[in-house]
Write a protein that holds these residues in place. Sequence first.
Motif, short mmCIF file in Angstrom:
data_model
loop_
_atom_site.label_atom_id
_atom_site.label_comp_id
_atom_site.label_asym_id
_atom_site.label_seq_id
_atom_site.Cartn_x
_atom_site.Cartn_y
_atom_site.Cartn_z
N LEU A 97 15.77 23.40 -29.92
CA LEU A 97 16.66 24.50 -30.29
C LEU A 97 18.10 24.01 -30.49
O LEU A 97 18.79 24.40 -31.44
CB LEU A 97 16.62 25.59 -29.23
CG LEU A 97 15.31 26.40 -29.13
CD1 LEU A 97 15.33 27.29 -27.89
CD2 LEU A 97 15.11 27.24 -30.38
N LEU A 98 18.55 23.14 -29.56
CA LEU A 98 19.90 22.59 -29.70
C LEU A 98 20.03 21.78 -30.98
O LEU A 98 21.02 21.88 -31.71
CB LEU A 98 20.24 21.72 -28.48
CG LEU A 98 20.40 22.43 -27.13
CD1 LEU A 98 20.79 21.41 -26.07
CD2 LEU A 98 21.44 23.53 -27.20
N MET A 99 19.03 20.94 -31.27
CA MET A 99 19.07 20.11 -32.47
C MET A 99 19.03 20.97 -33.74
O MET A 99 19.53 20.56 -34.80
CB MET A 99 17.91 19.12 -32.48
CG MET A 99 18.01 18.04 -31.42
SD MET A 99 19.53 17.05 -31.59
CE MET A 99 19.19 16.23 -33.17
N ALA A 100 18.46 22.16 -33.64
CA ALA A 100 18.38 23.06 -34.80
C ALA A 100 19.67 23.86 -34.98
O ALA A 100 19.79 24.66 -35.91
CB ALA A 100 17.19 24.00 -34.65
N GLY A 101 20.61 23.66 -34.06
CA GLY A 101 21.90 24.34 -34.18
C GLY A 101 22.05 25.58 -33.34
O GLY A 101 23.06 26.28 -33.44
N THR A 102 21.10 25.88 -32.48
CA THR A 102 21.20 27.06 -31.62
C THR A 102 22.28 26.82 -30.57
O THR A 102 22.28 25.78 -29.90
CB THR A 102 19.85 27.35 -30.91
OG1 THR A 102 18.83 27.45 -31.89
CG2 THR A 102 19.93 28.62 -30.09
N ALA A 108 20.26 29.14 -26.46
CA ALA A 108 19.05 28.34 -26.24
C ALA A 108 18.57 28.50 -24.80
O ALA A 108 17.36 28.61 -24.55
CB ALA A 108 19.33 26.88 -26.56
N ARG A 109 19.49 28.52 -23.86
CA ARG A 109 19.11 28.71 -22.46
C ARG A 109 18.46 30.08 -22.25
O ARG A 109 17.51 30.21 -21.48
CB ARG A 109 20.33 28.56 -21.55
CG ARG A 109 20.79 27.13 -21.37
CD ARG A 109 21.68 26.98 -20.17
NE ARG A 109 21.94 25.58 -19.85
CZ ARG A 109 22.31 25.16 -18.65
NH1 ARG A 109 22.46 26.04 -17.66
NH2 ARG A 109 22.52 23.88 -18.42
N SER A 110 18.99 31.08 -22.92
CA SER A 110 18.42 32.42 -22.78
C SER A 110 17.00 32.47 -23.34
O SER A 110 16.12 33.11 -22.73
CB SER A 110 19.32 33.42 -23.54
OG SER A 110 18.78 34.72 -23.46
N VAL A 111 16.77 31.76 -24.44
CA VAL A 111 15.44 31.75 -25.05
C VAL A 111 14.39 31.15 -24.12
O VAL A 111 13.26 31.64 -24.03
CB VAL A 111 15.48 30.99 -26.40
CG1 VAL A 111 14.06 30.75 -26.93
CG2 VAL A 111 16.30 31.76 -27.42
N VAL A 112 14.76 30.07 -23.41
CA VAL A 112 13.77 29.33 -22.60
C VAL A 112 13.77 29.75 -21.14
O VAL A 112 12.99 29.21 -20.35
CB VAL A 112 14.02 27.80 -22.70
CG1 VAL A 112 13.97 27.34 -24.15
CG2 VAL A 112 15.35 27.41 -22.05
N ARG A 164 15.02 22.39 -12.18
CA ARG A 164 15.19 23.32 -13.30
C ARG A 164 15.62 22.57 -14.56
O ARG A 164 15.13 22.87 -15.66
CB ARG A 164 16.22 24.39 -12.93
CG ARG A 164 16.40 25.49 -13.99
CD ARG A 164 17.49 26.45 -13.55
NE ARG A 164 17.15 27.11 -12.31
CZ ARG A 164 16.39 28.21 -12.22
NH1 ARG A 164 15.90 28.75 -13.32
NH2 ARG A 164 16.13 28.74 -11.05
N ALA A 165 16.54 21.63 -14.41
CA ALA A 165 17.01 20.86 -15.58
C ALA A 165 15.86 20.07 -16.19
O ALA A 165 15.74 19.98 -17.43
CB ALA A 165 18.14 19.92 -15.16
N SER A 166 15.02 19.49 -15.34
CA SER A 166 13.88 18.73 -15.86
C SER A 166 12.93 19.63 -16.62
O SER A 166 12.47 19.29 -17.72
CB SER A 166 13.15 18.05 -14.70
OG SER A 166 11.98 17.39 -15.17
N VAL A 167 12.62 20.79 -16.05
CA VAL A 167 11.70 21.72 -16.72
C VAL A 167 12.30 22.17 -18.05
O VAL A 167 11.60 22.28 -19.07
CB VAL A 167 11.42 22.93 -15.81
CG1 VAL A 167 10.63 24.00 -16.57
CG2 VAL A 167 10.66 22.49 -14.56
N ARG A 168 13.59 22.44 -18.05
CA ARG A 168 14.24 22.91 -19.28
C ARG A 168 14.07 21.90 -20.42
O ARG A 168 13.76 22.28 -21.56
CB ARG A 168 15.73 23.14 -19.01
CG ARG A 168 16.51 23.63 -20.24
CD ARG A 168 17.99 23.76 -19.94
NE ARG A 168 18.23 24.73 -18.89
CZ ARG A 168 18.77 24.44 -17.70
NH1 ARG A 168 19.11 23.18 -17.41
NH2 ARG A 168 18.96 25.38 -16.81
N HIS A 169 14.26 20.60 -20.10
CA HIS A 169 14.21 19.59 -21.16
C HIS A 169 12.80 19.13 -21.49
O HIS A 169 12.53 18.74 -22.63
CB HIS A 169 15.06 18.38 -20.74
CG HIS A 169 16.53 18.66 -20.70
ND1 HIS A 169 17.28 18.83 -21.84
CD2 HIS A 169 17.38 18.82 -19.65
CE1 HIS A 169 18.55 19.07 -21.50
NE2 HIS A 169 18.62 19.08 -20.18
#
Length: 228
Positions: free
Chosen positions: A189-194, A199-203, A176-181
């Motif tokens: 999303l994280l780099m954009a400040g989310t 961000a986890r909810s979005v993906v 799951r972690a691999s798929v997420r990244h």
Amino acid sequence: MSDLTVIEPRRPRHCAECHQGPYPRLFMESDTPRCLDCADLGHLVYLPRGDTALTRRASEYSTLSAVVVRFNRNRGRYERQGILVEEEALARAEEACLADEESRARRRTRDAQRRTTQDAAFTTVLAAEISRLYPSCPPERAQEIASHASLRGSGRVGRSAAGRALNEHATTAAVRASVRHVDTPYDELLMAGTPRNAARSVVSLAIEAVLAAWRTPTAPHPNSAPPA
């Protein structure tokens, strides 16, 4: 330990026997300072403190030795600075310590090779477990996930007790972690400040879609021959 003690005087002092000096080190005999030559210690060589193994061996190998001390005014006591030993004893001690270091270096190399072999074997097993749980996951991706999750010293799930035991929950967490990244815009999303939870909810739906596709066994080609 040798009973002979040589001092490093805090102020210049001369030899009471030859009247030469001042000397950096003196042998005290009945409160009378004598230089090392007059005290029959001039043939010894100085080994400063710091290397415990070398000091111990040099003391053992030297027929004659002396402890070198200096008075510490702040602590009100004499403190050891090093030892005087025979030159041959010091050379012998250095050779022995060098041999020990070479032996330790060889042992470290063997241990590293053994760990590398063990890690490679576990990575292969973990990749196989990922392929079992997710039969449609590309083999090279399963290997990549396993290698990443089981990297020694990483603190990742593959290094945990559950991961080493091939616990299904731990294995799934690594996938799951691999798929997420890799397969979602989570990092962007994280780099954009989310915020992370947002961000986890979005993906989350995209992750579940990939996992569901990987869980489904690849259907055989219609024209493939049936198994014998």
